[in-house]
Design an enzyme around this catalytic site. Structure first.
Site, PDB file in Angstrom:
ATOM      1  N   HIS A  87       1.938   7.640  27.620  1.00 54.16           N
ATOM      2  CA  HIS A  87       1.247   6.825  28.627  1.00 54.16           C
ATOM      3  C   HIS A  87       1.628   7.306  30.028  1.00 54.16           C
ATOM      4  O   HIS A  87       2.744   7.795  30.253  1.00 54.16           O
ATOM      5  CB  HIS A  87       1.701   5.366  28.542  1.00 54.16           C
ATOM      6  CG  HIS A  87       1.270   4.629  27.312  1.00 54.16           C
ATOM      7  ND1 HIS A  87       0.453   5.147  26.337  1.00 54.16           N
ATOM      8  CD2 HIS A  87       1.549   3.353  26.912  1.00 54.16           C
ATOM      9  CE1 HIS A  87       0.253   4.234  25.394  1.00 54.16           C
ATOM     10  NE2 HIS A  87       0.916   3.142  25.712  1.00 54.16           N
ATOM     11  N   CYS A 113       5.382  -1.099  25.855  1.00 54.11           N
ATOM     12  CA  CYS A 113       5.585   0.328  26.144  1.00 54.11           C
ATOM     13  C   CYS A 113       5.266   0.680  27.604  1.00 54.11           C
ATOM     14  O   CYS A 113       6.035   1.408  28.251  1.00 54.11           O
ATOM     15  CB  CYS A 113       4.763   1.170  25.179  1.00 54.11           C
ATOM     16  SG  CYS A 113       3.099   0.574  24.912  1.00 54.11           S
ATOM     17  N   ARG A 138       0.831  -1.229   0.000  1.00 58.45           N
ATOM     18  CA  ARG A 138       0.000   0.000   0.000  1.00 58.45           C
ATOM     19  C   ARG A 138       0.851   1.258   0.000  1.00 58.45           C
ATOM     20  O   ARG A 138       0.468   2.290  -0.538  1.00 58.45           O
ATOM     21  CB  ARG A 138      -0.901   0.044   1.260  1.00 58.45           C
ATOM     22  CG  ARG A 138      -1.975  -0.999   1.327  1.00 58.45           C
ATOM     23  CD  ARG A 138      -2.779  -0.840   2.628  1.00 58.45           C
ATOM     24  NE  ARG A 138      -2.002  -1.158   3.829  1.00 58.45           N
ATOM     25  CZ  ARG A 138      -1.847  -2.375   4.328  1.00 58.45           C
ATOM     26  NH1 ARG A 138      -2.446  -3.390   3.738  1.00 58.45           N
ATOM     27  NH2 ARG A 138      -1.131  -2.601   5.418  1.00 58.45           N
TER      28      ARG A 138
HETATM   29  P1  NAP Z   1       0.710   1.395  12.766  1.00 62.00           P
HETATM   30  O1  NAP Z   1       0.714   2.867  12.943  1.00 62.00           O
HETATM   31  O2  NAP Z   1      -0.581   0.719  12.452  1.00 62.00           O
HETATM   32  O3  NAP Z   1       1.790   1.043  11.636  1.00 62.00           O
HETATM   33  C1  NAP Z   1       1.933  -0.251  11.118  1.00 62.00           C
HETATM   34  C2  NAP Z   1       3.088  -0.295  10.132  1.00 62.00           C
HETATM   35  O4  NAP Z   1       3.235  -1.643   9.687  1.00 62.00           O
HETATM   36  C3  NAP Z   1       2.861   0.549   8.886  1.00 62.00           C
HETATM   37  O5  NAP Z   1       4.079   1.069   8.415  1.00 62.00           O
HETATM   38  C4  NAP Z   1       2.339  -0.487   7.895  1.00 62.00           C
HETATM   39  O6  NAP Z   1       2.574  -0.144   6.545  1.00 62.00           O
HETATM   40  C5  NAP Z   1       3.197  -1.667   8.263  1.00 62.00           C
HETATM   41  N1  NAP Z   1       2.599  -2.906   7.765  1.00 62.00           N
HETATM   42  C6  NAP Z   1       1.353  -3.364   7.970  1.00 62.00           C
HETATM   43  N2  NAP Z   1       1.145  -4.515   7.284  1.00 62.00           N
HETATM   44  C7  NAP Z   1       2.297  -4.754   6.623  1.00 62.00           C
HETATM   45  C8  NAP Z   1       2.722  -5.767   5.723  1.00 62.00           C
HETATM   46  N3  NAP Z   1       1.916  -6.780   5.364  1.00 62.00           N
HETATM   47  N4  NAP Z   1       3.988  -5.710   5.222  1.00 62.00           N
HETATM   48  C9  NAP Z   1       4.814  -4.700   5.559  1.00 62.00           C
HETATM   49  N5  NAP Z   1       4.463  -3.688   6.419  1.00 62.00           N
HETATM   50  C10 NAP Z   1       3.220  -3.741   6.921  1.00 62.00           C
HETATM   51  O7  NAP Z   1       1.261   0.648  14.054  1.00 62.00           O
HETATM   52  P2  NAP Z   1       2.346   1.140  15.156  1.00 62.00           P
HETATM   53  O8  NAP Z   1       1.644   1.747  16.304  1.00 62.00           O
HETATM   54  O9  NAP Z   1       3.419   1.892  14.459  1.00 62.00           O
HETATM   55  O10 NAP Z   1       2.879  -0.260  15.714  1.00 62.00           O
HETATM   56  C11 NAP Z   1       3.743  -1.096  14.985  1.00 62.00           C
HETATM   57  C12 NAP Z   1       4.307  -2.176  15.911  1.00 62.00           C
HETATM   58  O11 NAP Z   1       4.982  -1.562  17.002  1.00 62.00           O
HETATM   59  C13 NAP Z   1       3.272  -3.122  16.535  1.00 62.00           C
HETATM   60  O12 NAP Z   1       3.853  -4.398  16.636  1.00 62.00           O
HETATM   61  C14 NAP Z   1       3.072  -2.531  17.910  1.00 62.00           C
HETATM   62  O13 NAP Z   1       2.637  -3.495  18.848  1.00 62.00           O
HETATM   63  C15 NAP Z   1       4.474  -2.072  18.230  1.00 62.00           C
HETATM   64  N6  NAP Z   1       4.532  -1.010  19.238  1.00 62.00           N
HETATM   65  C16 NAP Z   1       3.803   0.113  19.086  1.00 62.00           C
HETATM   66  C17 NAP Z   1       3.884   1.100  20.056  1.00 62.00           C
HETATM   67  C18 NAP Z   1       3.113   2.367  19.928  1.00 62.00           C
HETATM   68  O14 NAP Z   1       3.194   3.217  20.859  1.00 62.00           O
HETATM   69  N7  NAP Z   1       2.362   2.594  18.855  1.00 62.00           N
HETATM   70  C19 NAP Z   1       4.702   0.939  21.173  1.00 62.00           C
HETATM   71  C20 NAP Z   1       5.447  -0.239  21.291  1.00 62.00           C
HETATM   72  C21 NAP Z   1       5.345  -1.202  20.316  1.00 62.00           C
HETATM   73  P3  NAP Z   1       1.445   0.501   5.599  1.00 62.00           P
HETATM   74  O15 NAP Z   1       1.474   1.984   5.905  1.00 62.00           O
HETATM   75  O16 NAP Z   1       1.935   0.192   4.236  1.00 62.00           O
HETATM   76  O17 NAP Z   1       0.143  -0.140   5.939  1.00 62.00           O
END
Ligand code: NAP
Length: 342
Positions: free
Chosen positions: A251, A130, A41
């Site tokens: 948080h 986190c 995407r």
């Molecule tokens: P997010 O905003 O939904 O971003 C998801 C990312 O993953 C986007 O770049 C998306 O790309 C990519 N992605 C999704 N499906 C994919 C695929 N099939 N192949 C390659 N890339 C793909 O989520 P986020 O909050 O950044 O979280 C990402 C990870 O970090 C999760 O495992 C989450 O548990 C962890 N995490 C998050 C936080 C936080 O505060 N948000 C803290 C600690 C850990 P597209 O744009 O192309 O869809």
């Protein structure tokens, strides 16, 4: 390890991914080359790094040839599938998902607590949950001073912890309420939520992640399980209630901690004041305490509301806040990468 490594960010377009790119730049990490990966995407989209456009590429099994360090933040299933492929290609993976955190072969690291564990990696290093990482920034120095036995805690978790779609959901619900010029007591909106099971604007949800048979959620058990591994403290216990609040970023956690040795406020303050990555913001007479708006965008977490716990022997209450996109994710991952170069 190459001194100017070729770094990949997997999930580069997500809430954490964009923070990783910015953190690499701001901390002047010696990136030799940067590769940005996301889903089909986003392929072709351009993101800025050090003033230059970098084109996002689609993640495939062949993405990791020649890459030294890959920072993963694209969700657990992507990590499970692609982190072993990246490691087999000779790259060191720093993974933000929960996929490998409890794997005994994978170090789980908060550099201020157990940075030396990075050395034992076999290709994959895990970044903690986190809420756990932010809590440990204050709890670990207290543990060193007094020996923590258990904590009771409640979290107040921002929507950006769920990712980009949840940020948009809270913004959209706020616009819907304000745009309709509604009265304060007409806070329940007509539109259905899509990311969370209930409306998040003007509400709090006592559910983060899915429920276990015990009645706790998966998120709530991470503090005990990951806390034990990070602090090398197998007897540590944590009873946690995780709550999603209508805050965009950062948080907060209210903690009652019980220790094996007597606690004094003066000794607790002294231990916290010298802890790396932590600011003590504790001046209740002047209404100063840590808040999400104040720690947003900051590398340091902040602790305050220190008081002896009136219901526990050798107990201390505190309130700790931190930017979960940074210390709970991107910053911690880049710090781990910095440990790799030491
Ligand atoms: P997010 O905003 O939904 O971003 C998801 C990312 O993953 C986007 O770049 C998306 O790309 C990519 N992605 C999704 N499906 C994919 C695929 N099939 N192949 C390659 N890339 C793909 O989520 P986020 O909050 O950044 O979280 C990402 C990870 O970090 C999760 O495992 C989450 O548990 C962890 N995490 C998050 C936080 C936080 O505060 N948000 C803290 C600690 C850990 P597209 O744009 O192309 O869809």
């Amino acid at each position: 390890m190459n001194r100017t490594p070729h770094v990949a960010v997997v999930g580069a377009t997500g809430a954490v991914g964009v923070e990783m790119i910015e953190t690499l730049e701001k901390r002047n990490f010696p990136v030799g080359k940067l590769t940005l990966l996301a889903s089909a995407r986003s392929a072709g989209k351009k993101l800025k790094f050090k003033g230059t456009d970098v084109t996002v590429q689609e993640l495939t099994k062949d993405s990791f040839q020649g890459i030294d360090i890959a920072l993963f933040s694209a969700g657990g299933s992507i990590s499970k599938e692609f982190a072993p492929i990246a490691a087999a290609a000779g790259c060191v993976v720093v993974d933000n998902s929960s996929a490998f955190r409890m794997d005994p072969k994978v170090p789980l690291v908060v550099p201020e607590v157990n940075g030396a564990d990075v050395k034992s990696h076999q290709g994959i290093i895990a970044n903690p949950n986190c809420t756990t990482a932010i809590t440990l920034m204050a709890l670990y120095p207290l543990h060193q001073a007094f020996g923590v036995t258990r904590v009771f805690a409640s979290s107040y978790q921002a929507v950006s912890g769920t990712g980009a779609a949840a940020i948009e959901e809270l913004a959209r619900q706020n616009r819907e309420w304000a745009g309709q010029n509604r009265a304060w007591d007409a806070a329940r909106l007509d539109s259905a939520p899509s990311v969370y099971p209930h409306q998040i604007a003007f509400n709090v949800l006592p559910q983060v992640d899915s429920f276990l048979d015990t009645g706790y959620t998966k998120e709530e058990m991470k503090m005990e399980n990951e806390g034990r591994k990070i602090m090398h403290h197998p007897g540590f216990r944590a009873s946690v209630t995780c709550v999603r609040v209508p805050v965009f970023r950062a948080h907060s956690v209210a903690v009652s901690a019980e220790f094996s040795r007597p606690v004094s406020l003066a000794a607790a303050r002294a231990a916290l004041a010298q802890a790396p990555g932590l600011d003590v913001v504790d001046d209740p007479a002047n209404k100063r305490y840590p808040m999400p708006l104040d720690v947003s965008g900051k590398y340091n977490c902040a602790v305050g509301r220190l008081r002896l716990d009136c219901a526990l022997d050798n107990g201390l209450c505190f309130w700790v806040a931190g930017d979960q996109l940074l210390k709970g994710a991107a910053l911690n991952a880049v710090q781990i990468a910095e440990e790799l170069l030491k």
